[in-house]
Scaffold this motif. Structure first.
Motif, PDB file in Angstrom:
ATOM      1  N   LEU A  59       0.882  -1.006   0.283  1.00  7.78           N
ATOM      2  CA  LEU A  59       0.380  -0.158  -0.151  1.00  7.78           C
ATOM      3  C   LEU A  59       0.908   1.551  -0.168  1.00  7.78           C
ATOM      4  O   LEU A  59       0.236   2.304  -0.723  1.00  7.78           O
ATOM      5  N   GLN A  60       1.850   1.050   0.594  1.00  4.92           N
ATOM      6  CA  GLN A  60       2.663   2.680   0.778  1.00  4.92           C
ATOM      7  C   GLN A  60       3.496   2.537  -0.618  1.00  4.92           C
ATOM      8  O   GLN A  60       4.111   3.343  -1.043  1.00  4.92           O
ATOM      9  N   VAL A  61       4.314   1.516  -0.964  1.00 10.93           N
ATOM     10  CA  VAL A  61       4.736   1.589  -2.359  1.00 10.93           C
ATOM     11  C   VAL A  61       3.545   2.284  -3.605  1.00 10.93           C
ATOM     12  O   VAL A  61       4.089   3.352  -4.391  1.00 10.93           O
ATOM     13  N   ALA A  62       2.188   1.757  -3.812  1.00  9.72           N
ATOM     14  CA  ALA A  62       1.325   2.822  -4.334  1.00  9.72           C
ATOM     15  C   ALA A  62       1.197   3.591  -4.165  1.00  9.72           C
ATOM     16  O   ALA A  62       1.200   4.717  -5.677  1.00  9.72           O
ATOM     17  N   LYS A  63       0.960   4.301  -2.909  1.00  9.89           N
ATOM     18  CA  LYS A  63       1.130   5.987  -2.239  1.00  9.89           C
ATOM     19  C   LYS A  63       2.499   6.364  -3.091  1.00  9.89           C
ATOM     20  O   LYS A  63       1.931   7.769  -3.165  1.00  9.89           O
ATOM     21  N   ASP A  64       3.422   5.505  -2.496  1.00 15.15           N
ATOM     22  CA  ASP A  64       4.187   6.519  -3.295  1.00 15.15           C
ATOM     23  C   ASP A  64       4.893   6.883  -4.885  1.00 15.15           C
ATOM     24  O   ASP A  64       5.038   7.976  -5.090  1.00 15.15           O
ATOM     25  N   CYS A  65       3.598   5.325  -5.527  1.00 10.84           N
ATOM     26  CA  CYS A  65       3.587   5.874  -7.011  1.00 10.84           C
ATOM     27  C   CYS A  65       3.207   7.071  -7.463  1.00 10.84           C
ATOM     28  O   CYS A  65       3.825   7.426  -8.079  1.00 10.84           O
ATOM     29  N   GLU A  66       2.259   7.655  -6.678  1.00 13.25           N
ATOM     30  CA  GLU A  66       0.895   8.432  -6.745  1.00 13.25           C
ATOM     31  C   GLU A  66       1.787   9.371  -7.161  1.00 13.25           C
ATOM     32  O   GLU A  66       1.751  10.504  -7.596  1.00 13.25           O
ATOM     33  N   PHE A 111       4.724  10.037  -6.493  1.00 16.86           N
ATOM     34  CA  PHE A 111       6.067  10.489  -7.490  1.00 16.86           C
ATOM     35  C   PHE A 111       5.655  10.812  -8.669  1.00 16.86           C
ATOM     36  O   PHE A 111       6.073  10.985 -10.191  1.00 16.86           O
ATOM     37  N   GLY A 112       4.240  10.733  -9.391  1.00 15.11           N
ATOM     38  CA  GLY A 112       3.822  11.915 -10.474  1.00 15.11           C
ATOM     39  C   GLY A 112       3.079  10.136 -10.966  1.00 15.11           C
ATOM     40  O   GLY A 112       2.324  10.853 -12.322  1.00 15.11           O
ATOM     41  N   ALA A 113       2.925   8.895 -10.823  1.00 15.56           N
ATOM     42  CA  ALA A 113       2.041   8.247 -11.581  1.00 15.56           C
ATOM     43  C   ALA A 113       0.554   8.570 -11.502  1.00 15.56           C
ATOM     44  O   ALA A 113      -0.112   8.981 -10.387  1.00 15.56           O
ATOM     45  N   GLN A 114      -0.093   8.011 -12.325  1.00 18.14           N
ATOM     46  CA  GLN A 114      -1.254   8.390 -13.000  1.00 18.14           C
ATOM     47  C   GLN A 114      -2.465   7.458 -13.161  1.00 18.14           C
ATOM     48  O   GLN A 114      -3.746   7.799 -12.305  1.00 18.14           O
ATOM     49  N   GLY A 115      -1.746   5.815 -12.489  1.00 19.35           N
ATOM     50  CA  GLY A 115      -2.748   5.087 -12.294  1.00 19.35           C
ATOM     51  C   GLY A 115      -1.982   4.306 -11.840  1.00 19.35           C
ATOM     52  O   GLY A 115      -0.656   3.760 -11.748  1.00 19.35           O
ATOM     53  N   ILE A 116      -2.524   3.372 -11.022  1.00 15.09           N
ATOM     54  CA  ILE A 116      -2.136   1.996 -10.275  1.00 15.09           C
ATOM     55  C   ILE A 116      -2.411   0.665 -10.674  1.00 15.09           C
ATOM     56  O   ILE A 116      -4.213   0.505 -11.526  1.00 15.09           O
ATOM     57  N   THR A 117      -1.955  -0.253 -11.286  1.00 17.09           N
ATOM     58  CA  THR A 117      -2.238  -1.471 -12.344  1.00 17.09           C
ATOM     59  C   THR A 117      -2.179  -2.857 -11.426  1.00 17.09           C
ATOM     60  O   THR A 117      -1.083  -2.479 -10.844  1.00 17.09           O
ATOM     61  N   VAL A 118      -3.003  -3.662 -11.154  1.00 16.23           N
ATOM     62  CA  VAL A 118      -2.603  -4.897 -10.367  1.00 16.23           C
ATOM     63  C   VAL A 118      -3.494  -6.107 -11.048  1.00 16.23           C
ATOM     64  O   VAL A 118      -4.434  -5.847 -12.105  1.00 16.23           O
ATOM     65  N   HIS A 119      -3.040  -7.261 -11.321  1.00 15.65           N
ATOM     66  CA  HIS A 119      -3.623  -8.078 -12.266  1.00 15.65           C
ATOM     67  C   HIS A 119      -3.487  -9.291 -11.091  1.00 15.65           C
ATOM     68  O   HIS A 119      -2.707 -10.297 -10.949  1.00 15.65           O
ATOM     69  N   PRO A 120      -4.611  -9.636  -9.922  1.00 17.09           N
ATOM     70  CA  PRO A 120      -4.492 -10.792  -8.937  1.00 17.09           C
ATOM     71  C   PRO A 120      -4.726 -12.200 -10.277  1.00 17.09           C
ATOM     72  O   PRO A 120      -5.640 -11.989 -10.869  1.00 17.09           O
ATOM     73  N   ARG A 121      -4.279 -13.049  -9.738  1.00 17.92           N
ATOM     74  CA  ARG A 121      -4.368 -14.118 -10.528  1.00 17.92           C
ATOM     75  C   ARG A 121      -5.064 -15.839  -9.158  1.00 17.92           C
ATOM     76  O   ARG A 121      -4.525 -15.283  -7.985  1.00 17.92           O
ATOM     77  N   PRO A 122      -5.641 -16.451  -9.796  1.00 21.76           N
ATOM     78  CA  PRO A 122      -5.964 -17.265  -8.506  1.00 21.76           C
ATOM     79  C   PRO A 122      -4.971 -18.465  -7.593  1.00 21.76           C
ATOM     80  O   PRO A 122      -5.748 -18.294  -6.007  1.00 21.76           O
ATOM     81  N   ASP A 123      -3.951 -17.880  -7.949  1.00 20.24           N
ATOM     82  CA  ASP A 123      -2.773 -18.618  -7.392  1.00 20.24           C
ATOM     83  C   ASP A 123      -2.561 -17.937  -5.932  1.00 20.24           C
ATOM     84  O   ASP A 123      -1.867 -17.686  -4.960  1.00 20.24           O
ATOM     85  N   GLU A 124      -2.826 -16.722  -6.729  1.00 19.43           N
ATOM     86  CA  GLU A 124      -2.336 -15.165  -5.530  1.00 19.43           C
ATOM     87  C   GLU A 124      -0.855 -15.210  -4.813  1.00 19.43           C
ATOM     88  O   GLU A 124      -0.105 -14.961  -4.086  1.00 19.43           O
ATOM     89  N   GLN A 174      -9.258   1.802  -0.951  1.00 21.88           N
ATOM     90  CA  GLN A 174      -9.535   2.265  -0.115  1.00 21.88           C
ATOM     91  C   GLN A 174      -8.373   3.267   0.086  1.00 21.88           C
ATOM     92  O   GLN A 174      -8.602   4.965   0.682  1.00 21.88           O
ATOM     93  N   SER A 175      -7.782   3.158  -1.173  1.00 24.66           N
ATOM     94  CA  SER A 175      -6.655   3.552  -0.732  1.00 24.66           C
ATOM     95  C   SER A 175      -6.196   5.095  -2.018  1.00 24.66           C
ATOM     96  O   SER A 175      -5.357   5.772  -1.760  1.00 24.66           O
ATOM     97  N   LEU A 176      -6.491   4.609  -2.876  1.00 21.49           N
ATOM     98  CA  LEU A 176      -5.270   5.324  -3.523  1.00 21.49           C
ATOM     99  C   LEU A 176      -6.789   6.465  -4.304  1.00 21.49           C
ATOM    100  O   LEU A 176      -8.386   6.359  -3.675  1.00 21.49           O
ATOM    101  N   THR A 177      -5.688   7.463  -4.517  1.00 21.05           N
ATOM    102  CA  THR A 177      -6.025   9.009  -5.105  1.00 21.05           C
ATOM    103  C   THR A 177      -6.707   8.914  -6.545  1.00 21.05           C
ATOM    104  O   THR A 177      -6.757   9.420  -7.623  1.00 21.05           O
TER     105      THR A 177
END
Length: 253
Positions: free
Chosen positions: A26-33, A35-48, A61-64
């Motif tokens: 979560l902190q890395v995602a917030k930091d990416c935002e 630092f200038g990233a305009q979005g966050i992508t995730v690709h969950p797979r069934p085996d997690e 809940q945390s991304l802006t």
């Protein structure tokens, strides 16, 4: 300017390799935002094995900035996850169970009826839909008939052939982009785009709205630092001259 969405799957892979919460996803995602990233992508797979389903709920809940969830809509658990979290965008990818990474786009002709139903299910909940496709005009035309909002061009072919000639490598993607514009689809792209090949792609593929980049960006961050790396990618996506800056001169940004 084309938007940069940072795929944080590799951060989750590193975290999962030792258990616990280091690095803190979560902190890395917030930091990416930050630092200038305009979005966050995730690709969950069934085996997690990287992004866990619980991560998706926490990120929502945390991304802006824009939240993009990729995955295979054949998995009902994935569909339920997307409907429950309502990201800004869902990108539907035809991964097989246990697949290491995405390696092809949808056959939107064969699967048109199925995709039409799935696309409607998400759009009815106000979620923008993008279909992962190869740069083939017929597939893009059929994608438009499903009701999807966008297509995401699978760019591994471009990346593989880039060093053999950038014009030749980009040619099918330019044609695909023009077809997307013709049939009224928004255009995203992703897979193996990096600091070396991104600028030419962004400068020459018309109507490119967004790129999703994970593996290369996180790998570059090991050398250049995350903030600097994101700025380097953003520069490649802008029309700002790079003043001769080359990969490996991270301190110049």
């Amino acid at each position: 300017m084309t938007r940069l969405s940072v795929n944080i799957n590799k951060i989750a892979t590193l975290r999962n390799s030792r258990g616990g919460n280091n690095p803190d996803l979560l902190q890395v995602a917030k930091d990416c935002e930050a630092f200038g990233a305009q979005g966050i992508t995730v690709h969950p797979r069934p085996d997690e094995r990287h992004i866990r389903y619980a991560d998706v709920y926490a990120l929502k809940q945390s991304l802006t900035t824009e939240f993009n969830i990729e995955g295979n809509c054949d998995e009902e658990k994935f569909v339920e996850l997307v409907l429950a979290t309502k990201p800004h965008q869902v990108t539907l990818v035809p991964d097989a169970l246990g697949q290491l990474t995405s390696n092809h786009g949808w056959d939107t002709i064969t699967n048109k009826a199925y995709l039409t139903d799935v696309v409607k299910r998400f759009k009815d909940q106000g979620i923008r839909v993008s279909l992962f496709v190869d740069p083939i005009a017929e597939m893009i035309e059929a994608a438009a008939e499903t009701g999807t909002d966008r297509v995401e061009l699978y760019t591994e072919g471009y990346a593989i052939h880039y060093n053999q000639g950038n014009e030749l490598a980009a040619a099918p993607y330019i044609l695909a982009a023009k077809k997307a514009q013709q049939v009224g689809l928004g255009l995203n792209a992703g897979h193996d785009l990096d600091l070396n090949n991104l600028k030419y792609f962004a400068d020459n593929v018309p109507g490119l709205l967004e790129v999703s980049i994970g593996h290369a960006l996180i790998s570059d961050a090991l050398y250049y630092g995350l903030e600097n790396t994101i700025q380097m990618y953003l520069q490649r996506l802008s029309n700002i001259p790079s003043d001769g800056e080359e990969v490996g001169t991270a301190g110049t940004i």
